[in-house]
Design an enzyme around this catalytic site. Sequence first.
Site, PDB file in Angstrom:
ATOM      1  N   ASP A  14      14.704  52.467 -18.214  1.00 37.94           N
ATOM      2  CA  ASP A  14      15.246  51.244 -18.806  1.00 37.94           C
ATOM      3  C   ASP A  14      14.653  51.179 -20.207  1.00 37.94           C
ATOM      4  O   ASP A  14      13.525  50.724 -20.389  1.00 37.94           O
ATOM      5  CB  ASP A  14      14.855  50.022 -17.976  1.00 37.94           C
ATOM      6  CG  ASP A  14      15.423  48.739 -18.555  1.00 37.94           C
ATOM      7  OD1 ASP A  14      16.552  48.768 -19.075  1.00 37.94           O
ATOM      8  OD2 ASP A  14      14.725  47.702 -18.500  1.00 37.94           O
ATOM      9  N   GLU A  32      19.699  53.932 -19.176  1.00 39.36           N
ATOM     10  CA  GLU A  32      20.684  52.865 -19.345  1.00 39.36           C
ATOM     11  C   GLU A  32      21.396  53.024 -20.681  1.00 39.36           C
ATOM     12  O   GLU A  32      20.764  53.217 -21.714  1.00 39.36           O
ATOM     13  CB  GLU A  32      20.018  51.492 -19.271  1.00 39.36           C
ATOM     14  CG  GLU A  32      21.025  50.362 -19.324  1.00 39.36           C
ATOM     15  CD  GLU A  32      20.383  49.009 -19.114  1.00 39.36           C
ATOM     16  OE1 GLU A  32      20.370  48.540 -17.964  1.00 39.36           O
ATOM     17  OE2 GLU A  32      19.883  48.439 -20.103  1.00 39.36           O
ATOM     18  N   ASP A  62      11.815  45.152 -16.134  1.00 34.52           N
ATOM     19  CA  ASP A  62      12.045  46.508 -16.655  1.00 34.52           C
ATOM     20  C   ASP A  62      11.708  47.572 -15.606  1.00 34.52           C
ATOM     21  O   ASP A  62      12.357  48.616 -15.545  1.00 34.52           O
ATOM     22  CB  ASP A  62      11.210  46.742 -17.916  1.00 34.52           C
ATOM     23  CG  ASP A  62      11.361  45.605 -18.903  1.00 34.52           C
ATOM     24  OD1 ASP A  62      12.268  45.669 -19.738  1.00 34.52           O
ATOM     25  OD2 ASP A  62      10.580  44.641 -18.800  1.00 34.52           O
TER      26      ASP A  62
END
Length: 185
Positions: free
Chosen positions: A7, A68, A141
Amino acid sequence: MRVMGVDPGLTRCGLSMIESGKGRQVIALDVDVVRTPADTPLQKRLLTISDAAEHWMDTHRPDVIAIERVFANQNANTAMGTAQAGGVIALAAAKRDIEVHFHTPSEVKAAVTGSGRADKSQVTEMVTRILALQAKPTPADAADALALAICHCWRAPMIARMAAAEAMAEEQRRKFQAKIKAARG
């Protein structure tokens, strides 16, 4: 398959490692969040993130890295920093010949919750259940990095089938073009 979920972010960059088993079985191996202070120069922040990600790659030896995908509909500065963090990690993976896949936030949410519009608390709750964790991963996160790895484990077979179908279609197109060229003589 061993998947490193990322992330990306400049302030907080979530890193996770998941091992997939039979079917939809997934096991969490490790999770962490790399933090960099906002008052640190950009190049130093990126170096900190890169060093941490490279250490993870060298220690855990992932087969693939799931990052991501960044969208520009966020704050432009945030989107730029997030993209830069993801970029240094993708570069580190390329240097190690590790495959990288990017997944959108809605793909990740849909994979772990069943809804592409799930909120962060729903994602965290499902990650906790799927991985049978004793406690919810924090901060968000960390949960998002785990969700990215889970998403890739579950989507990888479909991604492979799509790539094979595209390769077959390209081969058929090439053969057809060769036949047309031969017929025209």
